[in-house]
Design a protein around this motif. Structure first.
Motif, PDB file in Angstrom:
ATOM      1  N   THR A  87       0.836  -1.209   0.000  1.00  0.00           N
ATOM      2  CA  THR A  87       0.000   0.000   0.000  1.00  0.00           C
ATOM      3  C   THR A  87       0.867   1.254   0.000  1.00  0.00           C
ATOM      4  N   THR A  88       1.911   1.247   0.795  1.00  0.00           N
ATOM      5  CA  THR A  88       2.818   2.392   0.860  1.00  0.00           C
ATOM      6  C   THR A  88       3.432   2.666  -0.500  1.00  0.00           C
ATOM      7  N   ALA A  89       3.853   1.619  -1.197  1.00  0.00           N
ATOM      8  CA  ALA A  89       4.437   1.771  -2.531  1.00  0.00           C
ATOM      9  C   ALA A  89       3.414   2.322  -3.519  1.00  0.00           C
ATOM     10  N   LEU A  90       2.165   1.890  -3.391  1.00  0.00           N
ATOM     11  CA  LEU A  90       1.098   2.370  -4.268  1.00  0.00           C
ATOM     12  C   LEU A  90       0.848   3.859  -4.058  1.00  0.00           C
ATOM     13  N   LEU A  91       0.726   4.274  -2.816  1.00  0.00           N
ATOM     14  CA  LEU A  91       0.450   5.677  -2.516  1.00  0.00           C
ATOM     15  C   LEU A  91       1.613   6.583  -2.915  1.00  0.00           C
ATOM     16  N   ALA A  92       2.827   6.027  -2.870  1.00  0.00           N
ATOM     17  CA  ALA A  92       4.006   6.815  -3.236  1.00  0.00           C
ATOM     18  C   ALA A  92       4.150   6.937  -4.748  1.00  0.00           C
ATOM     19  N   GLY A  93       3.360   6.176  -5.498  1.00  0.00           N
ATOM     20  CA  GLY A  93       3.443   6.220  -6.955  1.00  0.00           C
ATOM     21  C   GLY A  93       4.550   5.350  -7.523  1.00  0.00           C
ATOM     22  N   ASP A  94       5.135   4.500  -6.675  1.00  0.00           N
ATOM     23  CA  ASP A  94       6.207   3.618  -7.142  1.00  0.00           C
ATOM     24  C   ASP A  94       5.660   2.489  -8.011  1.00  0.00           C
ATOM     25  N   VAL A  95       4.394   2.130  -7.785  1.00  0.00           N
ATOM     26  CA  VAL A  95       3.731   1.082  -8.557  1.00  0.00           C
ATOM     27  C   VAL A  95       2.340   1.567  -8.921  1.00  0.00           C
ATOM     28  N   GLN A  96       1.734   0.896  -9.897  1.00  0.00           N
ATOM     29  CA  GLN A  96       0.388   1.274 -10.316  1.00  0.00           C
ATOM     30  C   GLN A  96      -0.695   0.426  -9.644  1.00  0.00           C
ATOM     31  N   GLY A  97      -0.309  -0.735  -9.130  1.00  0.00           N
ATOM     32  CA  GLY A  97      -1.270  -1.603  -8.471  1.00  0.00           C
ATOM     33  C   GLY A  97      -0.649  -2.299  -7.280  1.00  0.00           C
TER      34      GLY A  97
END
Length: 353
Positions: A87-97
């Motif tokens: 979730t943290t990676a998603l919110l940071a924009g590092d991943v799309q899903g």
């Protein structure tokens, strides 16, 4: 201050457990998975809260079956040991899903974020609360959690959420036990062996490994719809592909390709045996050998949906669970718009296609 201290101790503990994990069983995988077949299509990064966990099996299985490529999308699968990290990676924009628990969409909406489940993999948590064999006589239900050290993948994770609910449901306030972040796989097993935790919540194949070595006993089994209803009062949709709502709205074609691939995988899983599913997965995902891994898949298979559709009453159960203890949700149930935490638009088209 107490929670800060517990978190600090947990971080040190997790680091030490990782360092000493020398059992033959593999640790929970992290980093990037080998790339699938390259196609002329959009590229998407998906962070999974533990690629080798059976509860998130559809992610790697979809790649291994070639369904991402068939759908016309290039997917890079990344792995973190806990869904909250995804979730943290998603919110940071590092991943799309992100592939993790649906409950994070409700938690995030309460914090002003708009994230939605696009494909619902499961209708039950797939989690098991395991008590150490040494503590089995002392811990027989959530009512015995008082004063205990309870393992979770990480603080703020879905295992943390569910552990707190089981405690509160049984009359134990969250302030009266210590949640300890011990990750998954070998770090979890090491914590149980060393007595660093008295009990903890984890998934297969870790559960199968613990039981095979007689290191612990099952306290709550939430790998089936029946187990979910018994422990949580209803179906608890968990594993899912969730994405930022804004990204979904701007990339509907790519989102549909992802839904097509995942729904095809879920249908494939429903018509194949645990042994056939296990044979498609990376060999090192089976911590205790092929037979044990297939048995772990068999035990968890009932949690999965066959069509990626959200169970009708599932979101209400998840909201009720979070509202029992979560300070960001408690007392704010009426302001949570559950309809915005998931969509069936893409899976419905996938099923019709």
């Amino acid at each position: 201050m107490r929670r800060t201290a517990v978190a600090a101790v947990a971080a040190v503990l997790l680091a030490s457990l990782t360092a000493c994990a020398n059992d033959a069983a593999s640790t929970s995988h992290s980093g990037a998975a080998p790339a699938g077949q390259s196609v002329d299509g959009p590229k998407v990064k998906i962070m999974v809260g533990g690629l080798d966990k059976v509860i998130y099996l559809p992610a790697m299985l979809t790649q291994r079956l070639g369904y991402f490529a068939e759908a016309g999308v290039n997917v890079e699968l990344l792995s973190e040991p806990a869904g909250v990290n995804a979730t943290t990676a998603l919110l940071a924009g590092d991943v799309q899903g992100a592939v993790g628990f649906y409950d994070h969409t409700i938690d995030l909406q309460a914090k002003g974020k708009s994230v939605e489940s696009v494909v619902q993999f499961s209708q039950a948590p797939g989690e098991v609360e395991v008590v150490s064999s040494k503590q089995a006589d002392a811990v027989k239900s959530g009512a015995d959690f008082k004063g205990k050290k309870l393992g979770v993948t990480s603080l703020g994770s879905s295992t943390d959420f569910l552990t707190k609910y089981l405690a509160v449901k049984n009359g134990v306030p969250v302030s009266e036990f210590s949640p300890i972040a011990v990750g998954a796989g070998q770090t979890f097993i090491a914590a149980l062996q060393q007595g660093s935790i008295d009990a903890g919540m984890t998934t297969d194949p870790t559960v199968a490994n613990i039981l095979a070595k007689d290191l612990g006993k099952v306290l709550y089994d939430m790998r089936t719809p029946e187990g979910s209803r018994a422990a949580l009062g209803g179906l608890y949709p968990s594993s899912s592909l969730y994405m930022n709502t804004d990204w979904v709205e701007k990339n509907k074609d790519t989102t549909q390709k992802l839904a097509n691939a995942f729904v095809k995988t879920l249908k494939w899983m429903s018509t194949h045996s645990p042994e056939e599913i296990a044979a498609k997965m990376p060999a090192d995902y089976g911590q205790g050998g092929a037979d044990q891994y297939a048995a772990a898949i068999k035990a968890t298979l009932p949690m999965f949906t066959t069509d990626g559709v959200m169970p009708a009453d599932g979101p209400k159960t998840v909201l009720a669970v979070l509202a029992a203890f979560h300070p960001d949700v408690q007392g704010k149930e009426s302001s949570i718009d559950l309809a915005k935490t998931y969509t069936t638009e893409f899976v419905s088209k996938a099923a019709a296609g």
